[in-house]
Scaffold this motif. Sequence first.
Motif, PDB file in Angstrom:
ATOM      1  N   GLN A  60       0.826  -1.237   0.042  1.00  0.00           N
ATOM      2  CA  GLN A  60      -0.006   0.032   0.126  1.00  0.00           C
ATOM      3  C   GLN A  60       0.810   1.122   0.086  1.00  0.00           C
ATOM      4  N   ASN A  61       0.029   2.295  -0.454  1.00  0.00           N
ATOM      5  CA  ASN A  61       1.069   3.653  -0.611  1.00  0.00           C
ATOM      6  C   ASN A  61       0.546   4.255   0.897  1.00  0.00           C
ATOM      7  N   ASN A  62       1.706   5.442   1.008  1.00  0.00           N
ATOM      8  CA  ASN A  62       1.507   6.247   2.090  1.00  0.00           C
ATOM      9  C   ASN A  62       1.178   5.844   3.491  1.00  0.00           C
ATOM     10  N   ILE A  63       1.439   4.643   3.845  1.00  0.00           N
ATOM     11  CA  ILE A  63       1.314   4.405   5.326  1.00  0.00           C
ATOM     12  C   ILE A  63       2.026   5.057   6.251  1.00  0.00           C
ATOM     13  N   GLU A  64       3.420   5.421   5.758  1.00  0.00           N
ATOM     14  CA  GLU A  64       4.140   6.216   6.585  1.00  0.00           C
ATOM     15  C   GLU A  64       3.897   7.676   6.754  1.00  0.00           C
ATOM     16  N   LYS A  65       3.087   8.178   5.888  1.00  0.00           N
ATOM     17  CA  LYS A  65       2.409   9.172   5.872  1.00  0.00           C
ATOM     18  C   LYS A  65       1.362   9.350   6.901  1.00  0.00           C
ATOM     19  N   ALA A  66       0.802   8.277   7.227  1.00  0.00           N
ATOM     20  CA  ALA A  66      -0.770   8.122   8.194  1.00  0.00           C
ATOM     21  C   ALA A  66      -0.834   9.154   9.381  1.00  0.00           C
ATOM     22  N   PRO A  67       0.302   8.910  10.222  1.00  0.00           N
ATOM     23  CA  PRO A  67       0.348   9.605  11.418  1.00  0.00           C
ATOM     24  C   PRO A  67       0.299  11.034  11.286  1.00  0.00           C
ATOM     25  N   ARG A  68       1.368  11.707  10.208  1.00  0.00           N
ATOM     26  CA  ARG A  68       1.035  13.234  10.213  1.00  0.00           C
ATOM     27  C   ARG A  68      -0.356  13.548   9.382  1.00  0.00           C
ATOM     28  N   TRP A  69      -0.772  12.675   8.775  1.00  0.00           N
ATOM     29  CA  TRP A  69      -2.130  12.998   8.408  1.00  0.00           C
ATOM     30  C   TRP A  69      -3.153  13.077   9.599  1.00  0.00           C
ATOM     31  N   LEU A  70      -2.944  11.976  10.282  1.00  0.00           N
ATOM     32  CA  LEU A  70      -4.082  12.076  11.575  1.00  0.00           C
ATOM     33  C   LEU A  70      -3.785  13.442  12.238  1.00  0.00           C
ATOM     34  N   MET A  71      -2.359  13.799  12.458  1.00  0.00           N
ATOM     35  CA  MET A  71      -2.379  14.969  13.230  1.00  0.00           C
ATOM     36  C   MET A  71      -2.940  16.331  12.678  1.00  0.00           C
ATOM     37  N   ASP A  72      -2.876  15.984  11.144  1.00  0.00           N
ATOM     38  CA  ASP A  72      -3.438  17.495  10.324  1.00  0.00           C
ATOM     39  C   ASP A  72      -4.792  17.723  10.811  1.00  0.00           C
ATOM     40  N   VAL A  73      -5.518  16.542  11.280  1.00  0.00           N
ATOM     41  CA  VAL A  73      -7.001  16.775  11.411  1.00  0.00           C
ATOM     42  C   VAL A  73      -7.155  16.639  12.859  1.00  0.00           C
ATOM     43  N   ALA A  74      -6.105  16.258  13.725  1.00  0.00           N
ATOM     44  CA  ALA A  74      -6.299  16.136  15.200  1.00  0.00           C
ATOM     45  C   ALA A  74      -5.758  17.118  15.962  1.00  0.00           C
ATOM     46  N   HIS A  75      -4.823  17.580  15.568  1.00  0.00           N
ATOM     47  CA  HIS A  75      -4.017  18.624  16.515  1.00  0.00           C
ATOM     48  C   HIS A  75      -4.656  20.030  16.451  1.00  0.00           C
ATOM     49  N   PRO A  76      -4.797  20.702  17.552  1.00  0.00           N
ATOM     50  CA  PRO A  76      -5.360  21.907  17.726  1.00  0.00           C
ATOM     51  C   PRO A  76      -4.885  23.056  17.033  1.00  0.00           C
ATOM     52  N   THR A  77      -3.369  22.938  16.744  1.00  0.00           N
ATOM     53  CA  THR A  77      -2.850  24.065  15.929  1.00  0.00           C
ATOM     54  C   THR A  77      -2.932  23.910  14.454  1.00  0.00           C
ATOM     55  N   SER A  78      -3.418  22.894  14.030  1.00  0.00           N
ATOM     56  CA  SER A  78      -3.486  22.587  12.605  1.00  0.00           C
ATOM     57  C   SER A  78      -4.555  23.278  11.837  1.00  0.00           C
ATOM     58  N   LYS A  79      -4.126  24.075  10.806  1.00  0.00           N
ATOM     59  CA  LYS A  79      -5.240  24.558   9.852  1.00  0.00           C
ATOM     60  C   LYS A  79      -6.159  23.487   9.336  1.00  0.00           C
ATOM     61  N   LYS A  80      -5.876  22.652   9.371  1.00  0.00           N
ATOM     62  CA  LYS A  80      -6.929  21.483   9.139  1.00  0.00           C
ATOM     63  C   LYS A  80      -7.745  20.685  10.283  1.00  0.00           C
ATOM     64  N   TYR A  81      -7.543  21.217  11.281  1.00  0.00           N
ATOM     65  CA  TYR A  81      -8.218  20.390  12.410  1.00  0.00           C
ATOM     66  C   TYR A  81      -9.524  20.354  12.225  1.00  0.00           C
ATOM     67  N   GLY A  82     -10.135  19.268  12.476  1.00  0.00           N
ATOM     68  CA  GLY A  82     -11.770  18.918  12.405  1.00  0.00           C
ATOM     69  C   GLY A  82     -12.127  18.561  11.181  1.00  0.00           C
ATOM     70  N   LYS A  83     -11.301  18.548   9.888  1.00  0.00           N
ATOM     71  CA  LYS A  83     -11.423  18.474   8.743  1.00  0.00           C
ATOM     72  C   LYS A  83     -11.483  16.948   8.427  1.00  0.00           C
ATOM     73  N   HIS A  84     -12.247  16.072   8.939  1.00  0.00           N
ATOM     74  CA  HIS A  84     -12.043  14.676   8.621  1.00  0.00           C
ATOM     75  C   HIS A  84     -12.353  14.058   7.481  1.00  0.00           C
ATOM     76  N   TRP A  85     -11.774  12.945   7.098  1.00  0.00           N
ATOM     77  CA  TRP A  85     -11.810  12.305   5.897  1.00  0.00           C
ATOM     78  C   TRP A  85     -13.031  11.498   5.783  1.00  0.00           C
ATOM     79  N   THR A  86     -13.382  11.052   4.551  1.00  0.00           N
ATOM     80  CA  THR A  86     -14.413  10.208   4.162  1.00  0.00           C
ATOM     81  C   THR A  86     -13.603   8.849   4.098  1.00  0.00           C
ATOM     82  N   ALA A  87     -14.939   7.835   4.351  1.00  0.00           N
ATOM     83  CA  ALA A  87     -13.869   6.335   4.111  1.00  0.00           C
ATOM     84  C   ALA A  87     -13.355   6.201   2.723  1.00  0.00           C
ATOM     85  N   GLN A  88     -14.198   6.814   1.878  1.00  0.00           N
ATOM     86  CA  GLN A  88     -13.490   6.683   0.341  1.00  0.00           C
ATOM     87  C   GLN A  88     -12.071   7.363   0.361  1.00  0.00           C
TER      88      GLN A  88
END
Length: 645
Positions: A60-88
């Motif tokens: 699979q692609n991008n597994i190593e990027k997954a923690p950073r992507w999660l922090m993008d939507v979960a860390h309160p200082t991120s501009k993407k905070y709360g912008k959760h992904w769809t299953a697709q």
Amino acid sequence: MKEFSCIITALWLGSLGTAIKPPTTDVVHEQRHPDASSTLIKRWKPHSGLQLPMRIGLKQNNIEKAPRWLMDVAHPTSKKYGKHWTAQEVIEAFKPSDETVDSVKQWLEDSGIAEWRITHSNNKAWLAFEASLDEAETLLHSDYLVYQNTNGRMITDCESYTIPQHLTKHIDYITPGVKGVDITSRLRHHAIKGGVSSGQVRPRGTKLGRRRFKPRKRLSTAPIPKDLSTCDKAITPVCLQTLYQFESLDTTSVVSSNNSLGIFEEADYYSQVDLNLFYAKYAPHISKGWGPELNSIDGGEAPVPFTQAGGESSMDFQLAIPIIYPQKAVVYQTDDGYYSTLENKMGIFNTFLDAIDGSYCTYCSDGECGNDPELDPVYPDSHHNGYKGKLMCGVYKPTAAISISYGKQEQDLPAYYQKRQCNEFLKLGLQGVSIFVASGDTGVGGIPGDGTRNGCLRNGKVFSPTQPNSCPWLTNVGASMIPRGKTVNDPEVAAASEGFYSGGGFSNIFPIPDYQSEAVENFFEISKPRYAYYHNGSYGSSNGLYNRNGRGIPDVAANGVNIAVYVGGSLVTEGGTSASAPIFAALVTRINEERLKIGKSVVGFVNPVLYAHPEVFNDIVNGTNPGCDTQGFSCAPGWVSPYLK
């Protein structure tokens, strides 16, 4: 062994054969460890025409990027905070590359597996096809055998297999390979002449350890519903409201349909009679008959007559519903009566994750594609009164928050099994799902007698982390308590009651996540644990007692001692971190509700916010979590067990 008489006639007692010599361009892709079959019994050569369900797990692609992507939507200082992904979006982000898919398909076609026979899974992670034993052995230059596992199921696998060298960067692993697949039903429909005698099934080792504080105590005098003077003896809804400073929602409140609280249950069931008794006594604002919506997974049933009610489910819902009502609760009642019993199952959570995310059914990670035939239920279930339907995949949408009061110890399950689940928890976090798990009730140790003298590792000395708690992408909830003789206005302390100590420690599998690193460092600096330690989970080659660079457990805590509960029609006290998890999950559900009212998203994976804002917590600075013939770790300012103000 009458059950397997039809299977035995399906096997051919012949020579084990010799694998076809692979071409020089092939390399061994996987080889089984010599100890991997320690729980399996006699192997036999299956018939050459037996059809095998071949699955090729693609890189699979991008597994190593997954923690950073999660922090993008979960860390309160991120501009993407709360912008959760769809299953697709999750599927698209991690799917294998076109080059990987095309290269592996070309190899199969060149080897005689026609394109029309090959299916690409919905989550893009597998290529699947049916192959005869002869085809599989020729393709992989291997020998397949059949053996019987501790559940009495028939499995086929091989010692090793090869693939073309240029495909190693594209193929994660192949099943059946060194990891077997269950072929019990296939053997039953493929009887040929000949037969063998069956061997003795070896007893299963580790049992599923439910996290629930025992013993249960019957309350001789029921606490008065609005009386705060007895909260040190029996925790009621009004005690929790005062401790954590919240009020019940107005019964006429309009609540969001996208903000339910889900609670995982297995081999333990609630009774509506007990819920009604609890409402009448302690939560009269809740309508009689109000209960959780049933999401039945692979034969799970609820509610049950009050004479069959269990303490775990009763406590979970009698704690959570008064906090969130009229918001909806959901019970994920998992597995049928056979597989949910403690004696018949080693694995945990895979069928639950299957049901709330269909892609998990075919998700490949860390040496595992789909469920494990030795550790997980196999559906349809042929046992008496077993669930006869197919394995449920993606039939329920996950709730915004999920509480889990069940689990095991890390050493009970293979690391690959736990890592695969941990990746799923990360993907659920990307989609805005908050998962709260009880940290365990045996301090720094495990359950005594659970394969060890005292539930601890290496001759009963090394601390035993809990599972799935060590995964960094969920929230661990420890337990606090009101000391006897104190009130709701006094500081809580770490839970300690009749042999129950809040679970906590450091993972031997997962490293310290970035969001937790400062808190862990401060804890070591302030508390200065006196025990020798080791690094990278290598306790076998060390005199240390805990992993210095492992993910810390728990993250937060809530009350978990002397919880007033109706079970089987009687008012009793229960407890454990099993109580703490649904309390915390319910409070986060209330927070989600307030955010949704003003147009914001649910909090999702909440740990980065919790660690970034310690000011919203009160510290528990008194208490320890004994185990493994030690006093365990001591509470210290800043961490280990904060609780909500």
